[in-house]
Write a protein that holds these residues in place. Structure first.
Motif, PDB file in Angstrom:
ATOM      1  N   UNK A 190      42.561  45.981  64.368  1.00 38.28           N
ATOM      2  CA  UNK A 190      41.197  46.500  64.288  1.00 38.28           C
ATOM      3  C   UNK A 190      40.934  47.064  62.898  1.00 38.28           C
ATOM      4  N   UNK A 191      41.945  47.686  62.288  1.00 44.77           N
ATOM      5  CA  UNK A 191      41.795  48.187  60.918  1.00 44.77           C
ATOM      6  C   UNK A 191      41.627  47.019  59.939  1.00 44.77           C
ATOM      7  N   UNK A 192      42.369  45.945  60.152  1.00 49.02           N
ATOM      8  CA  UNK A 192      42.262  44.775  59.274  1.00 49.02           C
ATOM      9  C   UNK A 192      40.896  44.111  59.408  1.00 49.02           C
ATOM     10  N   UNK A 227      46.215  53.212  71.287  1.00 49.87           N
ATOM     11  CA  UNK A 227      46.242  53.362  69.833  1.00 49.87           C
ATOM     12  C   UNK A 227      44.850  53.632  69.264  1.00 49.87           C
ATOM     13  N   UNK A 228      44.838  54.261  68.121  1.00 53.41           N
ATOM     14  CA  UNK A 228      43.609  54.528  67.392  1.00 53.41           C
ATOM     15  C   UNK A 228      43.060  53.206  66.851  1.00 53.41           C
ATOM     16  N   UNK A 229      41.757  52.995  67.046  1.00 53.66           N
ATOM     17  CA  UNK A 229      41.123  51.761  66.590  1.00 53.66           C
ATOM     18  C   UNK A 229      40.050  52.073  65.551  1.00 53.66           C
ATOM     19  N   UNK A 230      39.758  51.074  64.746  1.00 56.24           N
ATOM     20  CA  UNK A 230      38.759  51.204  63.693  1.00 56.24           C
ATOM     21  C   UNK A 230      37.468  50.551  64.148  1.00 56.24           C
ATOM     22  N   UNK A 231      36.364  51.226  63.870  1.00 50.09           N
ATOM     23  CA  UNK A 231      35.070  50.650  64.181  1.00 50.09           C
ATOM     24  C   UNK A 231      34.266  51.561  65.084  1.00 50.09           C
ATOM     25  N   UNK A 232      33.088  51.139  65.466  1.00 44.38           N
ATOM     26  CA  UNK A 232      32.431  49.878  65.104  1.00 44.38           C
ATOM     27  C   UNK A 232      31.883  49.909  63.688  1.00 44.38           C
ATOM     28  N   UNK A 233      31.604  48.723  63.154  1.00 45.83           N
ATOM     29  CA  UNK A 233      31.004  48.623  61.823  1.00 45.83           C
ATOM     30  C   UNK A 233      29.545  49.051  61.873  1.00 45.83           C
ATOM     31  N   UNK A 234      29.114  49.749  60.825  1.00 44.57           N
ATOM     32  CA  UNK A 234      27.753  50.288  60.788  1.00 44.57           C
ATOM     33  C   UNK A 234      27.374  50.525  59.330  1.00 44.57           C
ATOM     34  N   UNK A 235      26.094  50.443  59.035  1.00 45.85           N
ATOM     35  CA  UNK A 235      25.541  50.743  57.710  1.00 45.85           C
ATOM     36  C   UNK A 235      25.974  49.691  56.689  1.00 45.85           C
ATOM     37  N   UNK A 258      38.778  57.683  49.522  1.00 44.81           N
ATOM     38  CA  UNK A 258      38.012  58.160  50.656  1.00 44.81           C
ATOM     39  C   UNK A 258      38.611  57.772  52.004  1.00 44.81           C
ATOM     40  N   UNK A 259      39.587  56.854  52.022  1.00 50.75           N
ATOM     41  CA  UNK A 259      40.147  56.444  53.312  1.00 50.75           C
ATOM     42  C   UNK A 259      41.568  55.935  53.132  1.00 50.75           C
ATOM     43  N   UNK A 260      42.160  55.371  54.199  1.00 51.80           N
ATOM     44  CA  UNK A 260      43.592  55.112  54.273  1.00 51.80           C
ATOM     45  C   UNK A 260      44.036  53.757  53.743  1.00 51.80           C
ATOM     46  N   UNK A 261      43.128  52.882  53.357  1.00 48.39           N
ATOM     47  CA  UNK A 261      43.532  51.503  53.105  1.00 48.39           C
ATOM     48  C   UNK A 261      44.465  51.344  51.915  1.00 48.39           C
ATOM     49  N   UNK A 262      44.286  52.136  50.879  1.00 48.30           N
ATOM     50  CA  UNK A 262      45.212  52.034  49.755  1.00 48.30           C
ATOM     51  C   UNK A 262      46.650  52.228  50.194  1.00 48.30           C
ATOM     52  N   UNK A 263      46.872  53.177  51.096  1.00 48.02           N
ATOM     53  CA  UNK A 263      48.215  53.435  51.609  1.00 48.02           C
ATOM     54  C   UNK A 263      48.645  52.369  52.609  1.00 48.02           C
ATOM     55  N   UNK A 313      48.064  49.280  52.578  1.00 51.26           N
ATOM     56  CA  UNK A 313      48.512  48.067  51.915  1.00 51.26           C
ATOM     57  C   UNK A 313      49.896  48.204  51.289  1.00 51.26           C
ATOM     58  N   UNK A 314      50.513  49.378  51.426  1.00 58.10           N
ATOM     59  CA  UNK A 314      51.932  49.526  51.089  1.00 58.10           C
ATOM     60  C   UNK A 314      52.810  49.083  52.254  1.00 58.10           C
ATOM     61  N   UNK A 315      52.183  48.860  53.423  1.00 57.14           N
ATOM     62  CA  UNK A 315      52.892  48.474  54.643  1.00 57.14           C
ATOM     63  C   UNK A 315      52.890  46.949  54.762  1.00 57.14           C
ATOM     64  N   UNK A 316      54.062  46.336  54.661  1.00 53.44           N
ATOM     65  CA  UNK A 316      54.157  44.875  54.692  1.00 53.44           C
ATOM     66  C   UNK A 316      53.603  44.305  55.993  1.00 53.44           C
ATOM     67  N   UNK A 317      53.802  45.010  57.094  1.00 54.46           N
ATOM     68  CA  UNK A 317      53.309  44.532  58.380  1.00 54.46           C
ATOM     69  C   UNK A 317      51.787  44.466  58.379  1.00 54.46           C
ATOM     70  N   UNK A 318      51.146  45.493  57.826  1.00 59.83           N
ATOM     71  CA  UNK A 318      49.685  45.482  57.773  1.00 59.83           C
ATOM     72  C   UNK A 318      49.178  44.370  56.866  1.00 59.83           C
ATOM     73  N   UNK A 319      49.853  44.162  55.735  1.00 60.99           N
ATOM     74  CA  UNK A 319      49.441  43.098  54.820  1.00 60.99           C
ATOM     75  C   UNK A 319      49.494  41.745  55.520  1.00 60.99           C
ATOM     76  N   UNK A 320      50.551  41.498  56.266  1.00 64.99           N
ATOM     77  CA  UNK A 320      50.667  40.225  56.975  1.00 64.99           C
ATOM     78  C   UNK A 320      49.586  40.070  58.026  1.00 64.99           C
ATOM     79  N   UNK A 321      49.296  41.131  58.743  1.00 66.70           N
ATOM     80  CA  UNK A 321      48.236  41.079  59.755  1.00 66.70           C
ATOM     81  C   UNK A 321      46.888  40.831  59.098  1.00 66.70           C
ATOM     82  N   UNK A 322      46.646  41.471  57.959  1.00 66.16           N
ATOM     83  CA  UNK A 322      45.394  41.265  57.241  1.00 66.16           C
ATOM     84  C   UNK A 322      45.244  39.797  56.836  1.00 66.16           C
TER      85      UNK A 322
END
Length: 490
Positions: free
Chosen positions: A278-280, A315-323, A345-350, A352-361
């Motif tokens: 959901x974050x990706x 688990x914590x989910x991201x969304x919904x998209x708005x604005x 302003x948010x967590x994405x920079x960190x 993308x240090x996670x290989x698992x998140x990069x692969x999911x993205x």
């Protein structure tokens, strides 16, 4: 000929409006074939707001606004779709107020929030489960320097199409409407679902929560901050309602966010705390449209429930998209990764240090890429088929009130946005290939490192160079140590 005659009738109707409710006959004869909202407030009072400026270290121009009581009638081609009746607390009628922050504070057309006394589905979807009290009226025109004539009327529609395409769990629905208040034409609007807990909205349990990483936390009575949030941001609540929020529940929500952050910034397995897909998916929409509003992009997070004995059962989910106002506005980096990759302003920079998140993205991109243009083309085709001529007529009607808006034709806007998406698909493919084993990182700064970041009050990031003069206004400079200060360009 029929279109020209209809356009003439709408012009005549606008210039002859008086401060009384329009008759059903007038609505049937002259209004374009989309819903007409007719609001009559008590004593003919129009909603107003007070503009609030941020304290030192914070960003954004906010508002505070009170509801005005009244009644709402919604018609289509002379047929009544909804009648609220006169306002009686908890029984009938409605309340309306100016919503938004920078949009509510700006001159011109105002966005509104409608709260019905009794639940009803103003989008008329034929299912009792869609009945709710809260609804939004969003401005039709979006100022955007990256687009033709610096404007678009379709970014909200496109944002919802992209949300569905990437697979967000819940996406608001909408219709176009014309609004009359106290006999005065107020313009063309999006009428949308509100972002809130509900069976047909953000469907979470009563034990769950829906929060926002909010640049406007400073105007709320109830909020919390976490260790890794910068000074200008704080978490505010969409659910539970702050009136129902006790110390224990607040403590549990804050503890969950603190625990997640500790794991994230220590290099642990954040997949135990958050739904990585959901974050990706949320970020994909920002990257596909190179959105440059990193502070005000309505960063909502939600959790289905909170079981004190097993906090991570959901688990914590991201969304919904708005604005979506800032989509395609970041033209200076349309060939790079979007600002969320480097924004404090948010967590994405960190993340993308996670290989698992990069692969999911990467996986999510590969899944959406083959269907992206097909879904957008179909979404625009459906929009044109459903609203078509009536929307074009409403553009013309809107321009009698706001002559600088709705300047681009419907077809030209759809063509422009689809063209930008096609270009961006190629860029995204190249960026994915170039990232290689190093993963997906923030865009490099031409000419050296950037120890400080500079943001305008609406969240746009600027590169500070020697001797460069920024447009007049207030800016926020984030220093290398994470502290912030105001900066004024004159």
């Amino acid at each position: 000929m029929k279109y020209k005659f209809m356009r003439l009738l709408t012009m005549v109707a606008w210039f002859s409006v008086v401060s009384v409710s329009l008759s059903a006959a007038e609505k049937d004869k002259v209004w374009p074939d989309i819903p007409l909202l007719d609001v009559i407030t008590e004593n003919g009072e129009f909603p107003d707001c007070t503009v609030l400026h941020p304290p030192v270290g914070c960003v954004g121009t906010g508002i505070t606004a009170d509801y005005v009581l009244g009644r709402l009638t919604m018609t289509l081609a002379g047929d009544t779709l909804y009648e609220s009746g006169e306002y009686v607390k908890g029984e009938s009628g409605m309340r309306i107020k100016i919503r938004g922050n920078s949009t509510g504070a700006a001159a011109g057309q105002k966005p509104y929030k409608i709260k019905l006394s009794k639940k009803f589905d103003l989008l008329c979807r034929g299912d009792e489960a869609y009945k709710e009290k809260d609804w939004n009226l969003l401005k039709i025109s979006t100022w955007n320097t990256g687009l033709q004539n610096e404007e678009s009327n379709l970014l909200t529609a496109l944002g919802f199409i992209l949300s569905r395409t990437v697979g967000m769990e819940w996406v608001p629905e909408y219709t176009f409407v014309n609004l009359v208040m106290n006999g005065r034409y107020m313009g063309l609007y999006y009428l949308t679902d509100a972002v809130e807990r509900g069976d047909k909205r953000v469907d979470i349990q009563k034990t769950g929560f829906l929060i926002e990483n909010d640049a406007y936390w400073w105007k709320e009575d109830v909020y919390f901050k976490t260790a890794h949030q910068i000074t200008s941001m704080g978490y505010t609540f969409k659910y539970p309602d702050t009136d129902d929020l006790d110390d224990k529940t607040m403590g549990q929500i804050r503890q969950y966010m603190d625990d997640f952050e500790k794991v994230l910034f220590s290099g642990g397995d954040v997949g135990e705390y958050i739904d990585l897909r959901s974050f990706a998916r949320w970020l994909l929409v920002q990257d596909i449209t190179y959105n440059d509003d990193v502070a005000g992009s309505n960063m909502y997070l939600y959790k289905d429930d909170y079981d004190e004995s097993v906090p991570m059962s959901t688990k914590l989910k991201m969304g919904p998209l708005w604005d979506f106002d800032a989509m395609f506005r970041g033209t200076s980096y349309k060939d790079q990764w979007g600002l969320f990759h480097s924004s404090p302003f948010f967590y994405y920079g960190q993340l993308f240090e996670d290989e698992n998140f990069v692969e999911i993205y990467k996986e999510e991109w590969e899944a959406v890429k083959p269907i992206l243009m097909e879904c957008v083309e179909k979404g625009f085709a459906d929009l044109e088929a459903k609203f078509g001529t009536a929307l074009v007529e409403s553009f013309e009607l809107h321009k009698t009130l706001y002559p600088r808006e709705c300047k681009n034709s419907l077809q030209a806007q759809m063509d422009e946005l689809m063209g930008l998406l096609r270009e961006r698909i190629s860029v995204m493919d190249r960026l994915m290939e170039d990232c290689g084993e190093s993963g997906i990182k923030a865009p490099e700064v031409v000419g050296g490192n950037m120890p400080e970041r500079l943001f305008s009050v609406d969240g746009r990031q600027y590169l500070e160079k020697d001797g460069e003069k920024f447009p007049t206004g207030l800016y926020i400079r984030q220093k290398a140590d994470g502290t912030v200060e105001k900066f004024i360009s004159r």
